[in-house]
Write a protein that holds these residues in place. Structure first.
Motif, PDB file in Angstrom:
ATOM      1  N   ARG A 206       0.862  -1.192   0.000  1.00  0.00           N
ATOM      2  CA  ARG A 206       0.000   0.000   0.000  1.00  0.00           C
ATOM      3  C   ARG A 206       0.894   1.236   0.000  1.00  0.00           C
ATOM      4  N   GLU A 212       6.555   2.578  -1.271  1.00  0.00           N
ATOM      5  CA  GLU A 212       6.349   2.685  -2.710  1.00  0.00           C
ATOM      6  C   GLU A 212       6.562   1.348  -3.400  1.00  0.00           C
ATOM      7  N   HIS A 247       9.847   9.626  -3.107  1.00  0.00           N
ATOM      8  CA  HIS A 247       9.460   8.562  -4.021  1.00  0.00           C
ATOM      9  C   HIS A 247      10.389   8.503  -5.226  1.00  0.00           C
ATOM     10  N   PRO A 260       4.824   4.018 -15.262  1.00  0.00           N
ATOM     11  CA  PRO A 260       4.350   4.972 -14.249  1.00  0.00           C
ATOM     12  C   PRO A 260       3.719   4.228 -13.078  1.00  0.00           C
ATOM     13  N   PRO A 261       3.769   4.796 -11.867  1.00  0.00           N
ATOM     14  CA  PRO A 261       3.236   4.106 -10.696  1.00  0.00           C
ATOM     15  C   PRO A 261       1.751   3.789 -10.809  1.00  0.00           C
ATOM     16  N   GLU A 262       0.959   4.639 -11.493  1.00  0.00           N
ATOM     17  CA  GLU A 262      -0.470   4.353 -11.636  1.00  0.00           C
ATOM     18  C   GLU A 262      -0.677   3.068 -12.412  1.00  0.00           C
ATOM     19  N   GLN A 263       0.092   2.891 -13.484  1.00  0.00           N
ATOM     20  CA  GLN A 263      -0.011   1.672 -14.284  1.00  0.00           C
ATOM     21  C   GLN A 263       0.506   0.481 -13.509  1.00  0.00           C
ATOM     22  N   GLN A 265       0.334  -0.190 -10.437  1.00  0.00           N
ATOM     23  CA  GLN A 265      -0.514  -0.678  -9.366  1.00  0.00           C
ATOM     24  C   GLN A 265      -1.904  -1.075  -9.855  1.00  0.00           C
ATOM     25  N   SER A 266      -2.190  -0.942 -11.145  1.00  0.00           N
ATOM     26  CA  SER A 266      -3.528  -1.265 -11.631  1.00  0.00           C
ATOM     27  C   SER A 266      -3.711  -2.757 -11.843  1.00  0.00           C
TER      28      SER A 266
END
Length: 266
Positions: A206, A212, A247, A260-263, A265-266
């Motif tokens: 998380r 991270e 980070h 990218p971090p969004e990708q 964690q998806s």
């Protein structure tokens, strides 16, 4: 418990180990090691270390030899590196906890400094356990393809682990939950969706102000500790001053290897 929480819990229970194609592709770890040798001049451009101690913990079935390339690299950058010196990692968490705490304490006492702990696969589970039980002497934790979150049975090594260690991964659920939770020290989880041994979702923590996830594209499980992009990320994270955390900046010579971090964690 909300419906959303229930759905997430059900999804975690249904995780499967990586498929046979990913597992057979693990042989590319040799290519990752050779790539690091070729790219060593580039890797040596990473920030220099401040000399603080770094303990490396190998994965299941592996020995200190598996992390020798990482230790040599970090030593060249200026860190005081330590192997775990317990032979092959075949004894399991329950039997290793006390010995590892004693080792960590000896390193901290002899150096007078907090210790960063890097764990590969099962070694990362040990590293997180150390941070929970001795946060006053752990500077940071970095895990590499470690199954600590969600359905940790979703690996291709679970049955062998239980057969060799004599313990179930479901033993002591309160310890499992604690290791999967937030850590009291800065924490980085490095993983790959192409991991052929561990389902990558079990390596995702998380995110927070001091925690991270860093995905490394196309890395194998057995090559993650010698992958050049993973080594760069490790060196970058260790170079942060004690008590500070920023980070990971995905720019730099290996930027193409980090989504990218969004990708991630998806």
């Amino acid at each position: 418990m909300t419906a959303v929480d229930g759905s997430r819990e059900e999804s975690e229970r249904q995780l499967r180990p990586p498929n046979i194609c990913l597992m057979l592709a693990e042989g590319r770890g040799l290519f990752e090691f050779n790539s690091s040798l070729l790219l060593l001049p580039l890797l040596m451009r990473a920030p220099r270390g401040d000399g603080h101690p770094v303990l490396t913990l190998p994965g299941f079935l592996a020995s200190d030899l598996s992390m020798a390339p990482m230790r040599r690299y970090l030593k060249a950058l200026g860190y005081d590196t330590y192997a775990w010196s317990f032979g092959r990692n075949v004894r399991g968490l329950s039997r290793m906890r006390g010995s590892l705490r004693d080792l960590l304490r000896r390193i901290s006492d002899s150096t007078g400094r907090k210790v960063s702990v890097i764990g590969w696969s099962l070694g990362g589970v040990y590293a997180r356990d150390l941070a929970l039980n001795a946060p006053e002497i752990v500077r940071s934790v970095i895990t590499l393809g470690s199954p600590f979150a969600g359905d940790i049975r979703a690996t291709n090594a679970t049955q062998l682990y239980e057969a060799l260690t004599g313990e179930s991964v479901d033993d002591v659920p309160e310890v499992r939950q604690a290791i999967a939770g937030d850590m009291p020290v800065p924490t980085t989880s490095i993983y790959s969706r192409a991991d052929g041994i561990v389902n990558w979702r079990t390596s995702v923590l998380r995110p927070s102000a001091t925690a991270e996830n860093i995905e490394v594209l196309l890395a194998s499980h057995i090559g993650l500790g010698v992958n050049p992009a993973a080594l760069w990320a490790v060196a970058n994270r260790l170079a942060q001053a004690e008590g500070e955390f920023r980070h990971f900046d995905r720019s730099g010579p290996f930027a193409i290897a980090y989504p990218p971090p969004e990708q991630a964690q998806s």
